[in-house]
Write an enzyme that holds these catalytic residues in place. Structure first.
Site, PDB file in Angstrom:
ATOM      1  N   SER A 140       0.822  -1.205   0.000  1.00  0.00           N
ATOM      2  CA  SER A 140       0.000   0.000   0.000  1.00  0.00           C
ATOM      3  C   SER A 140       0.862   1.263   0.000  1.00  0.00           C
ATOM      4  CB  SER A 140      -0.965  -0.026   1.191  1.00  0.00           C
ATOM      5  OG  SER A 140      -1.881   1.032   1.131  1.00  0.00           O
ATOM      6  N   ASP A 286      -2.066   6.444  -3.959  1.00  0.00           N
ATOM      7  CA  ASP A 286      -0.906   5.715  -3.436  1.00  0.00           C
ATOM      8  C   ASP A 286      -0.487   4.606  -4.409  1.00  0.00           C
ATOM      9  OD1 ASP A 286      -3.039   4.014  -2.974  1.00  0.00           O
ATOM     10  OD2 ASP A 286      -2.481   3.510  -0.934  1.00  0.00           O
ATOM     11  N   ASP A 288      -0.672   1.366  -4.731  1.00  0.00           N
ATOM     12  CA  ASP A 288      -1.622   0.338  -5.177  1.00  0.00           C
ATOM     13  C   ASP A 288      -2.987   0.926  -5.507  1.00  0.00           C
ATOM     14  OD1 ASP A 288      -2.202   0.912  -2.554  1.00  0.00           O
ATOM     15  OD2 ASP A 288      -2.567  -1.149  -1.954  1.00  0.00           O
ATOM     16  N   ASP A 290      -5.485   2.427  -4.002  1.00  0.00           N
ATOM     17  CA  ASP A 290      -6.738   2.221  -3.268  1.00  0.00           C
ATOM     18  C   ASP A 290      -7.044   3.413  -2.356  1.00  0.00           C
ATOM     19  OD1 ASP A 290      -4.819   1.770  -1.326  1.00  0.00           O
ATOM     20  OD2 ASP A 290      -5.566  -0.203  -0.725  1.00  0.00           O
TER      21      ASP A 290
END
Length: 542
Positions: A140, A286, A288, A290
């Protein structure tokens, strides 16, 4: 085995591992790498990359994958299959291919994305392809030293309490790393990409609620991550300028201290670009993709950074406005226990029901599944204070692609009225009261840090509601509250309706303190916040 015995065992694994470990001269470093096994937390496995049982590496990924393979073969109905995706972090592609080889060696049909994609795409793909499980290699928004391993069930929701415990039991049964069926063969592995991504984007665009043109200018940064292609394709037709220095994948995140849109300096380059072109809105996702953070141009030309709670409250208000005619007695907003009440109160004013979950978007995804199964509720929007939002049921995890689209539509809606999102937020405060939210994260690394975090939680429980003089209620989630799973969280409700929550992070060596202060005005709220922060800082660092 104690940490030294584990260390000696790992010296026998392979030459690269042996060489890395022999170079470590600090005994504390060796202890930190081996005093425990890397554990599943709020978002699956997550840790610093390197050799050791408490690190992300070929063997810890292999052990987790072999356990998950046995889990889906033993517990999940139907022909076993898996889909694997990865982000832009160093070693993400390697870990994904490692996992794919193990699944395939276990006779599991395996789909592997041929290029990096966001978490919500993996969540969507798991259900779309009818797989038994999904795996996402990502850490993340963590610093570059980290990587991680998230596991999703067949609905595209991260494994929740009972399923996670069962899966972990299968993983823990693997005590011999030599038994892990590592494979370099591509047999039984099918590469996927554009078709699945296009299907995901089509599902995202169905959530669009405002398409009237405006002259809004947007600066977007994917922070060297996976958002570049899907976000830009979703925002097609708008005036979007991308931060060139952060456009391409870079596992070292070389232009930022940390690729976390929750942190002010992550958007420094984007704000600089916005100032150059007079942009109305800055978006940052960010690695990833999400989570999404935003900054909004004020009347004086400066840019105001919004918190996750502020953006969430605005989105709730906007989505409720746009869906006003569709809201019924089943329509539900879902938020976490550490998310401000502002958005919930806005939803209630439109007649929307509010449901609450523990921290972690997997619990919001699980609520969506329960609503679809029972038919008693209809999901409208879910969000958490840490910059994660979801509208639509195409995914079971937070989705910065759909969130970016809706934030831009919301900004366009306000601009067509001669207003900014700052104006919109101030209007909300005038109707619902002023809310001031903050988060303090105290990093306590290693075995000693872990022990201190445990001791602090024990101390806070022992002091109960005497920690502060004006506590109305103390909620301890350790023993379970209502229908929520047990969780190591304390929440203090104050007489004036403000609250504070304390919890150890499930993904990093941190203890987190959340503050949500409501007051007649900003000055009063700031005074109370500073007093609480000062006391907690003394208790934790003293």
């Amino acid at each position: 085995m104690d940490y030294k015995e584990k260390y000696n065992l790992w010296l026998t694994f392979d030459e690269d591992t042996r060489e890395e470990l022999l170079q470590i001269k600090d005994e504390k470093e060796i202890e930190d790498r081996f005093y425990k096994d890397l554990a599943f937390g709020t978002g699956g496995l997550r840790g610093i990359m390197g050799a050791g049982s408490n690190r992300m590496n070929k063997y810890t990924v292999g052990k987790a994958t072999y356990g998950i393979a046995n889990y889906i073969k033993g517990e999940v109905e139907g022909v076993p299959s898996a889909v694997i995706a990865y982000d832009s972090r160093n070693n993400s592609a390697f870990f994904a291919k490692t996992a794919a080889g193990i699944f395939a060696s276990c006779g599991i049909k395996t789909y592997l994305f041929e290029t990096l994609v966001p978490v919500p795409v993996l969540s969507f793909a798991t259900s779309y392809l009818g797989c038994s499980c999904g795996v996402m290699i990502t850490a993340s928004h963590n610093p570059k030293e980290y990587n991680g391993y998230k596991v999703f069930d067949k609905t595209g929701c991260q494994l929740c309490t009972e399923d996670a415990a069962t899966a972990l039991n299968y993983i823990d049964r693997i005590t011999d790393y030599g038994s892990i069926p590592f494979s370099k063969s591509d047999d039984n592995i099918e590469l996927i990409g554009e078709n699945v991504l296009s299907a995901f984007l089509e599902a995202v665009k169905k959530q669009s609620v405002y398409t009237k043109k405006s002259d809004i200018k947007i600066v977007y940064t994917p922070l060297h991550g996976t958002g570049n292609i899907p976000v830009r394709r979703t925002l097609g037709g708008l005036d979007v300028s991308v931060v060139k220095e952060q456009e391409l994948p870079d596992g070292n995140f070389s232009t930022v201290r940390s690729p976390n849109p929750e942190e002010k300096d992550a958007l420094t380059l984007a704000i600089k670009r916005a100032q150059e072109i007079g942009a109305d809105l800055v978006l940052g996702t960010d690695p990833d993709c999400d989570r999404v953070g935003i900054a909004v141009r004020d009347n004086d030309g400066s840019y105001v950074l919004f918190t996750g709670n502020q953006t969430g409250a605005l989105l709730v208000d906007f989505i409720c406005k746009m869906h006003r005619d569709d809201i019924n007695e089943k329509t539900t907003l879902v938020k976490t226990i550490v998310t401000s009440e502002l958005g919930a109160n806005i939803g209630r004013s439109y007649g929307v029901k509010v449901d609450e979950t523990l921290t972690g978007f997997k619990y919001i995804g699980d609520k969506i599944n329960s609503y679809e199964k029972s038919g008693e509720r209809e999901f409208l929007i879910g969000y958490e204070e840490s910059y994660g939002y979801l509208v639509g049921t195409h995914a079971r995890d937070k989705d910065a692609v759909v969130s970016s689209m809706l934030i831009c539509e919301m900004a366009s809606w306000y601009k067509n009225q001669g207003k900014t999102l700052i104006d919109g937020l101030n209007e909300i405060y005038s109707r619902y009261g002023y809310y001031l939210d903050a988060l303090d994260s105290f990093v306590l690394k290693g075995k000693e840090g872990s022990e201190k975090i445990s001791a602090l939680m024990t101390e806070f429980r022992g002091r109960g509601n005497t920690l502060f003089s004006d506590i109305k209620e103390l909620i301890d989630y350790k023993d379970g509250v209502a229908d929520l799973p047990r969780e190591n969280v304390l929440k203090y409700i104050f007489e004036d309706g403000s609250w504070m929550a304390v919890r150890p992070s499930g993904t990093e060596p941190k203890i987190k303190v959340y503050y949500s202060i409501c007051g007649a005005d900003r000055a009063a709220a700031e005074r109370k916040l500073e007093a609480l922060k000062k006391t907690m800082n003394e208790l934790i660092n003293g």
